[in-house]
Scaffold this active site. Structure first.
Site, PDB file in Angstrom:
ATOM      1  N   SER A 281      -9.826  49.775 -52.012  1.00  0.00           N
ATOM      2  CA  SER A 281      -9.027  49.063 -53.010  1.00  0.00           C
ATOM      3  C   SER A 281      -7.930  49.976 -53.533  1.00  0.00           C
ATOM      4  O   SER A 281      -8.098  51.215 -53.572  1.00  0.00           O
ATOM      5  CB  SER A 281      -9.958  48.673 -54.162  1.00  0.00           C
ATOM      6  OG  SER A 281      -9.218  48.326 -55.300  1.00  0.00           O
TER       7      SER A 281
ATOM      8  N   TYR B 131     -16.878  50.525 -60.825  1.00  0.00           N
ATOM      9  CA  TYR B 131     -16.556  49.828 -59.570  1.00  0.00           C
ATOM     10  C   TYR B 131     -15.542  50.645 -58.775  1.00  0.00           C
ATOM     11  O   TYR B 131     -15.726  50.930 -57.595  1.00  0.00           O
ATOM     12  CB  TYR B 131     -16.007  48.414 -59.855  1.00  0.00           C
ATOM     13  CG  TYR B 131     -15.282  47.829 -58.658  1.00  0.00           C
ATOM     14  CD1 TYR B 131     -16.002  47.370 -57.562  1.00  0.00           C
ATOM     15  CD2 TYR B 131     -13.884  47.770 -58.609  1.00  0.00           C
ATOM     16  CE1 TYR B 131     -15.339  46.858 -56.440  1.00  0.00           C
ATOM     17  CE2 TYR B 131     -13.224  47.271 -57.501  1.00  0.00           C
ATOM     18  CZ  TYR B 131     -13.953  46.811 -56.414  1.00  0.00           C
ATOM     19  OH  TYR B 131     -13.299  46.326 -55.310  1.00  0.00           O
TER      20      TYR B 131
ATOM     21  N   LYS C 132     -15.785  52.822 -55.018  1.00  0.00           N
ATOM     22  CA  LYS C 132     -14.887  52.745 -53.847  1.00  0.00           C
ATOM     23  C   LYS C 132     -14.393  54.140 -53.469  1.00  0.00           C
ATOM     24  O   LYS C 132     -14.342  54.495 -52.291  1.00  0.00           O
ATOM     25  CB  LYS C 132     -13.685  51.836 -54.161  1.00  0.00           C
ATOM     26  CG  LYS C 132     -14.054  50.364 -54.278  1.00  0.00           C
ATOM     27  CD  LYS C 132     -14.400  49.784 -52.927  1.00  0.00           C
ATOM     28  CE  LYS C 132     -15.011  48.421 -53.025  1.00  0.00           C
ATOM     29  NZ  LYS C 132     -15.650  47.947 -51.804  1.00  0.00           N
TER      30      LYS C 132
HETATM   31  P1  NAD Z   1     -17.348  38.715 -52.533  1.00  0.00           P
HETATM   32  O1  NAD Z   1     -18.264  39.048 -53.655  1.00  0.00           O
HETATM   33  O2  NAD Z   1     -16.862  37.329 -52.397  1.00  0.00           O
HETATM   34  O3  NAD Z   1     -18.031  39.140 -51.146  1.00  0.00           O
HETATM   35  C1  NAD Z   1     -18.928  40.209 -51.033  1.00  0.00           C
HETATM   36  C2  NAD Z   1     -20.129  39.704 -50.250  1.00  0.00           C
HETATM   37  O4  NAD Z   1     -21.062  40.775 -50.103  1.00  0.00           O
HETATM   38  C3  NAD Z   1     -20.893  38.577 -50.973  1.00  0.00           C
HETATM   39  O5  NAD Z   1     -21.076  37.498 -50.093  1.00  0.00           O
HETATM   40  C4  NAD Z   1     -22.226  39.210 -51.366  1.00  0.00           C
HETATM   41  O6  NAD Z   1     -23.283  38.263 -51.342  1.00  0.00           O
HETATM   42  C5  NAD Z   1     -22.375  40.301 -50.321  1.00  0.00           C
HETATM   43  N1  NAD Z   1     -23.173  41.458 -50.749  1.00  0.00           N
HETATM   44  C6  NAD Z   1     -23.045  42.178 -51.898  1.00  0.00           C
HETATM   45  N2  NAD Z   1     -23.951  43.179 -51.900  1.00  0.00           N
HETATM   46  C7  NAD Z   1     -24.632  43.097 -50.735  1.00  0.00           C
HETATM   47  C8  NAD Z   1     -25.681  43.851 -50.170  1.00  0.00           C
HETATM   48  N3  NAD Z   1     -26.228  44.894 -50.805  1.00  0.00           N
HETATM   49  N4  NAD Z   1     -26.165  43.491 -48.947  1.00  0.00           N
HETATM   50  C9  NAD Z   1     -25.646  42.426 -48.291  1.00  0.00           C
HETATM   51  N5  NAD Z   1     -24.651  41.669 -48.792  1.00  0.00           N
HETATM   52  C10 NAD Z   1     -24.147  42.007 -49.995  1.00  0.00           C
HETATM   53  O7  NAD Z   1     -16.122  39.744 -52.612  1.00  0.00           O
HETATM   54  P2  NAD Z   1     -14.755  39.748 -51.812  1.00  0.00           P
HETATM   55  O8  NAD Z   1     -13.675  39.432 -52.769  1.00  0.00           O
HETATM   56  O9  NAD Z   1     -14.881  38.988 -50.572  1.00  0.00           O
HETATM   57  O10 NAD Z   1     -14.643  41.312 -51.509  1.00  0.00           O
HETATM   58  C11 NAD Z   1     -15.064  41.863 -50.284  1.00  0.00           C
HETATM   59  C12 NAD Z   1     -14.918  43.372 -50.357  1.00  0.00           C
HETATM   60  O11 NAD Z   1     -13.566  43.704 -50.619  1.00  0.00           O
HETATM   61  C13 NAD Z   1     -15.737  44.020 -51.468  1.00  0.00           C
HETATM   62  O12 NAD Z   1     -16.242  45.252 -50.985  1.00  0.00           O
HETATM   63  C14 NAD Z   1     -14.725  44.262 -52.551  1.00  0.00           C
HETATM   64  O13 NAD Z   1     -15.078  45.343 -53.384  1.00  0.00           O
HETATM   65  C15 NAD Z   1     -13.480  44.584 -51.740  1.00  0.00           C
HETATM   66  N6  NAD Z   1     -12.256  44.299 -52.484  1.00  0.00           N
HETATM   67  C16 NAD Z   1     -12.046  43.052 -52.973  1.00  0.00           C
HETATM   68  C17 NAD Z   1     -10.883  42.792 -53.713  1.00  0.00           C
HETATM   69  C18 NAD Z   1     -10.647  41.412 -54.295  1.00  0.00           C
HETATM   70  O14 NAD Z   1      -9.797  41.266 -55.153  1.00  0.00           O
HETATM   71  N7  NAD Z   1     -11.336  40.366 -53.864  1.00  0.00           N
HETATM   72  C19 NAD Z   1      -9.959  43.811 -53.935  1.00  0.00           C
HETATM   73  C20 NAD Z   1     -10.191  45.083 -53.391  1.00  0.00           C
HETATM   74  C21 NAD Z   1     -11.347  45.314 -52.653  1.00  0.00           C
HETATM   75  C1  UD1 Z   2      -8.584  43.764 -61.057  1.00  0.00           C
HETATM   76  C2  UD1 Z   2      -9.482  44.968 -61.272  1.00  0.00           C
HETATM   77  C3  UD1 Z   2      -9.371  45.877 -60.054  1.00  0.00           C
HETATM   78  C4  UD1 Z   2      -9.703  45.097 -58.775  1.00  0.00           C
HETATM   79  C5  UD1 Z   2      -8.731  43.915 -58.672  1.00  0.00           C
HETATM   80  C6  UD1 Z   2      -8.952  43.063 -57.449  1.00  0.00           C
HETATM   81  C7  UD1 Z   2      -9.584  45.326 -63.709  1.00  0.00           C
HETATM   82  C8  UD1 Z   2      -9.198  46.210 -64.825  1.00  0.00           C
HETATM   83  N1  UD1 Z   2      -9.095  45.659 -62.485  1.00  0.00           N
HETATM   84  O1  UD1 Z   2      -7.268  44.224 -60.904  1.00  0.00           O
HETATM   85  O2  UD1 Z   2     -10.261  46.972 -60.166  1.00  0.00           O
HETATM   86  O3  UD1 Z   2      -9.567  45.935 -57.620  1.00  0.00           O
HETATM   87  O4  UD1 Z   2      -8.912  43.101 -59.848  1.00  0.00           O
HETATM   88  O5  UD1 Z   2     -10.199  42.395 -57.534  1.00  0.00           O
HETATM   89  O6  UD1 Z   2     -10.317  44.369 -63.869  1.00  0.00           O
HETATM   90  N2  UD1 Z   2      -4.456  38.572 -65.976  1.00  0.00           N
HETATM   91  C9  UD1 Z   2      -4.186  37.769 -67.070  1.00  0.00           C
HETATM   92  N3  UD1 Z   2      -5.120  36.836 -67.433  1.00  0.00           N
HETATM   93  C10 UD1 Z   2      -6.293  36.644 -66.759  1.00  0.00           C
HETATM   94  C11 UD1 Z   2      -6.547  37.463 -65.615  1.00  0.00           C
HETATM   95  C12 UD1 Z   2      -5.615  38.434 -65.271  1.00  0.00           C
HETATM   96  O7  UD1 Z   2      -3.143  37.908 -67.705  1.00  0.00           O
HETATM   97  O8  UD1 Z   2      -7.100  35.792 -67.151  1.00  0.00           O
HETATM   98  C13 UD1 Z   2      -3.434  39.569 -65.563  1.00  0.00           C
HETATM   99  C14 UD1 Z   2      -3.925  41.000 -65.576  1.00  0.00           C
HETATM  100  O9  UD1 Z   2      -3.708  41.605 -66.826  1.00  0.00           O
HETATM  101  C15 UD1 Z   2      -3.081  41.622 -64.449  1.00  0.00           C
HETATM  102  C16 UD1 Z   2      -2.867  40.476 -63.473  1.00  0.00           C
HETATM  103  O10 UD1 Z   2      -3.110  39.279 -64.213  1.00  0.00           O
HETATM  104  O11 UD1 Z   2      -1.816  42.003 -64.954  1.00  0.00           O
HETATM  105  C17 UD1 Z   2      -3.825  40.521 -62.293  1.00  0.00           C
HETATM  106  O12 UD1 Z   2      -5.146  40.623 -62.788  1.00  0.00           O
HETATM  107  P1  UD1 Z   2      -6.424  40.612 -61.810  1.00  0.00           P
HETATM  108  O13 UD1 Z   2      -6.355  39.445 -60.909  1.00  0.00           O
HETATM  109  O14 UD1 Z   2      -7.644  40.761 -62.658  1.00  0.00           O
HETATM  110  O15 UD1 Z   2      -6.213  41.906 -60.902  1.00  0.00           O
HETATM  111  P2  UD1 Z   2      -5.998  43.449 -61.340  1.00  0.00           P
HETATM  112  O16 UD1 Z   2      -5.841  43.602 -62.780  1.00  0.00           O
HETATM  113  O17 UD1 Z   2      -4.898  43.969 -60.502  1.00  0.00           O
END
Ligand code: NAD
Ligand code: UD1
Length: 338
Positions: free
Chosen positions: A124, A149, A153
């Site tokens: 991330s 969190y 990572k």
């Molecule tokens: P998500 O929660 O939808 O998917 C994660 C999946 O992993 C879920 O289906 C959950 O059931 C499974 N899981 C969790 N722990 C587990 C375990 N111990 N064993 C087996 N399965 C397990 O999340 P996502 O948004 O799809 O994110 C996927 C990955 O990308 C995550 O590692 C997350 O940290 C990373 N990531 C996501 C974002 C985002 O904004 N969505 C941003 C940066 C990084």
């Molecule tokens: C958040 C997480 C980050 C994670 C990323 C993707 C925090 C502090 N950071 O980042 O660790 O990797 O999500 O999952 O939680 N916002 C609003 N109102 C809302 C929601 C969000 O104004 O109800 C604003 C936030 O202040 C930000 C932007 O929208 O400026 C995006 O927010 P969000 O989707 O939560 O992502 P990040 O803050 O980038």
């Protein structure tokens, strides 16, 4: 040979499984369903006409992993499984380190003993911490994430770098996602957050569908063009295509490779609201609230390394992202429980 997708029943993982099946890969999904849904995989099968093998289980279960690697000839592991709620990680740090760090250690141990050494890890942009220069490029020193969190990572990245140094047969991609959003254009799979969404786009779509009253904009006094936070939102289908490119690249590239997956463009909270209103043809009630603790004013990706080295760039714009997010939400107002 098959591709193992951990967390393949989750938001990004389910889109990844779809893209892999469409490319005719054999896919094994391991997911404990703590935040995913088996329905997403049924829908992926519907959309692709092909099935992934689904194993309900935990990446921390070494015996299960050993049996999985014995039963299936796995060439690559795409590791999405993890917990991702920032606020929850502050309250339950041990759970996050156990799941995200402990889980990655166990997975790599099982891979090592099975002789599988190609891994793509979902990292991330949070690992850059509070870097002051934007855009963020991969050469920046790692920062200090503001929550457990983010630290989980960073720790997994460090662990994987050590693994790559210790044994040059590993090929590992660390993919630093910016802000994934949107859904498959069919509207059949998408993001289904449990409880109140933490992230901006699912919050907006839940307001539009009547599940939430109004969007609270977290601060409008940031030093940005309109005062609201600026992020790099990337369509989930672009993101999974970035994984396909990375997977292909590391097949011929041992060691550790790091790529940002972002678009290289920043949009403010208000830009996002307006883009959604245009795509959905409705108005999103908003009010300005206080800043959210730990939020940064603005950042976006320098996405040129991925373009240069992978030949990949995000192709979809805000309009498609919002239209797709809306199609998913409006046809599944309660997510997979609809
Ligand atoms: P998500 O929660 O939808 O998917 C994660 C999946 O992993 C879920 O289906 C959950 O059931 C499974 N899981 C969790 N722990 C587990 C375990 N111990 N064993 C087996 N399965 C397990 O999340 P996502 O948004 O799809 O994110 C996927 C990955 O990308 C995550 O590692 C997350 O940290 C990373 N990531 C996501 C974002 C985002 O904004 N969505 C941003 C940066 C990084
Ligand atoms: C958040 C997480 C980050 C994670 C990323 C993707 C925090 C502090 N950071 O980042 O660790 O990797 O999500 O999952 O939680 N916002 C609003 N109102 C809302 C929601 C969000 O104004 O109800 C604003 C936030 O202040 C930000 C932007 O929208 O400026 C995006 O927010 P969000 O989707 O939560 O992502 P990040 O803050 O980038």
């Amino acid at each position: 040979m098959s591709i193992l997708v951990t967390g393949g029943a989750g938001y990004i993982g389910s889109h990844m499984v779809l893209a892999l099946l469409e490319k005719r890969f054999e896919v094994v999904v391991l997911d404990n369903l703590s935040n995913g849904s088996a329905v997403s995989l049924e829908r992926v099968a519907e959309l692709t006409g092909r099935d992934a093998t689904f194993i309900e289980g935990d990446i921390r279960d070494r015996e299960l992993l050993d049996a999985l690697f014995q039963r299936h000839a796995i060439s690559d592991v795409l590791h999405f499984a993890g917990l991702k709620a920032v606020g929850e990680s502050v309250e339950q740090p041990l759970r996050y380190f156990d799941n995200n760090v402990g889980g990655a250690v166990t997975l790599c141990q099982a891979m090592q003993s099975a002789g599988v050494r190609r891994l793509v890890f979902s990292s991330s942009a949070t690992v850059y911490g509070e870097a002051e220069v934007v855009p963020y490029h991969e050469g920046l020193p790692l920062g200090v994430p503001t929550n457990p969190y983010g630290r989980s990572k960073l720790m997994v990245e460090e662990m994987l770098r050590d693994l790559g140094r210790a044994d040059c047969r590993w090929s590992i991609a660390l993919l630093r996602y910016f802000n994934p959003a949107g859904a498959h254009p069919s509207g059949r799979i998408g993001e289904d957050p449990q409880g109140i969404p933490n992230n901006l786009v699912p919050f907006i779509t839940q307001v539009a569908v009547g599940r939430r009253e109004a969007l609270s904009v977290f601060g409008n006094d940031y030093p940005t063009p309109d005062g609201t936070g600026v992020r790099d939102y990337i369509h989930v289908m672009d993101l999974v295509e970035g994984h396909l490119a990375a997977m292909q690249a590391i097949a011929e590239r041992p060691g550790i490779s790091v790529w940002n997956l972002g678009t290289g463009r920043g949009y403010s909270v208000l830009d996002m609201v307006h883009a959604f209103e245009k795509a959905a043809g409705c108005t999103i009630p908003c009010h300005v609230g206080p800043r959210r603790s730990g939020d940064l004013a603005q950042y976006w990706a320098d996405a040129t390394k991925a373009e240069r080295e992978l030949g990949w760039r995000a192709r979809r714009g805000l309009e498609a992202m919002m239209a797709d997010a809306w199609r998913w939400q409006v046809s599944n107002p309660a997510g997979y429980a609809s």
